[in-house]
Design a protein around this motif. Structure first.
Motif, short mmCIF file in Angstrom:
data_model
loop_
_atom_site.label_atom_id
_atom_site.label_comp_id
_atom_site.label_asym_id
_atom_site.label_seq_id
_atom_site.Cartn_x
_atom_site.Cartn_y
_atom_site.Cartn_z
N SER A 2 0.87 -1.06 -0.02
CA SER A 2 0.13 0.05 -0.08
C SER A 2 0.79 1.27 -0.06
CB SER A 2 -0.98 0.03 1.10
OG SER A 2 -0.29 0.14 2.30
N ASP A 3 1.90 1.22 0.69
CA ASP A 3 2.90 2.34 0.66
C ASP A 3 3.62 2.36 -0.69
OD1 ASP A 3 2.66 2.94 3.37
OD2 ASP A 3 4.20 1.87 4.00
N GLN A 6 0.70 4.26 -2.88
CA GLN A 6 0.48 5.54 -2.42
C GLN A 6 1.72 6.37 -3.01
OE1 GLN A 6 -2.02 6.68 -0.75
NE2 GLN A 6 -1.06 8.71 -0.90
N LYS A 15 10.59 7.60 -1.95
CA LYS A 15 9.88 6.91 -1.11
C LYS A 15 9.69 5.74 -1.99
CE LYS A 15 5.87 5.94 1.71
NZ LYS A 15 4.81 6.86 2.41
N VAL A 19 11.01 1.87 -0.78
CA VAL A 19 10.25 0.81 -0.40
C VAL A 19 10.52 -0.31 -1.06
CG1 VAL A 19 7.83 0.29 -0.35
CG2 VAL A 19 8.43 2.47 0.52
N VAL A 78 12.53 7.14 5.50
CA VAL A 78 11.36 6.05 4.97
C VAL A 78 11.92 4.82 5.69
CG1 VAL A 78 10.38 4.77 3.04
CG2 VAL A 78 11.02 7.12 2.73
N SER A 81 10.75 4.49 9.24
CA SER A 81 9.19 4.95 9.40
C SER A 81 8.72 3.39 9.64
CB SER A 81 8.54 5.58 8.32
OG SER A 81 8.51 4.85 7.22
N TYR A 82 9.42 2.50 9.24
CA TYR A 82 9.05 0.66 9.48
C TYR A 82 9.63 0.21 10.40
CZ TYR A 82 7.22 1.28 4.44
OH TYR A 82 6.48 1.65 3.25
#
Length: 140
Positions: A2-3, A6, A15, A19, A78, A81-82
């Motif tokens: 989903s990231d 997005q 990003k 990812v 990024v 953030s995980y």
């Protein structure tokens, strides 16, 4: 996933690429180990990705490549953030004190025992260099 979607919608190339790199690193680790990754193994991969970017930032700054350093800092954000929330210095010091008491460490010679017991407790939530510095201070 989903990231990634997005990031594609927002046209955020940094990003999206980061990812994708994380996803690829996780998939490579899964293939290497031959089984689905548990949360500890995923955290190990994320730590490795974070550390690579931190080292890259240092090298870019030394080489006066501020453009690459800034881009890598965005990638680092990024990746972080995980990851789980990082421990504050006070929280880490408290855990170190508890571990020193738990292990019964008396001096510098017990450094290895303390670190062996400490690192699983703070895995992914604290930097190993910072943890070892605090352990050294406690044992002195």
């Amino acid at each position: 996933m989903s990231d990634m979607k997005q990031a594609m919608k927002e046209h955020d190339k940094i990003k999206l690429n980061t990812v994708r790199m994380i996803k690829s690193a996780l998939m490579n680790e899964k293939i290497k180990l031959g089984h689905e990754l548990n949360s500890d193994e995923e955290l190990t991969v994320l730590n490795r990705e974070r550390k690579q970017r931190e080292e890259s930032i240092e090298e870019f700054v030394k080489a006066s490549r501020d453009d690459l350093a800034e881009e890598t800092k965005k990638e680092l954000a990024v990746v972080e953030s995980y990851m789980p929330k990082q421990l504050s210095k006070d929280e880490l010091e408290k855990i170190v004190k508890e571990t020193v008491a738990e292990v019964g460490a008396k001096g510098k010679s017990d450094f290895g025992k303390v670190m062996k017991s400490l690192m699983p407790k703070v895995k992914g939530r604290a930097d190993g260099k910072e943890a070892s510095a605090i352990v050294r201070d406690q044992l002195n």
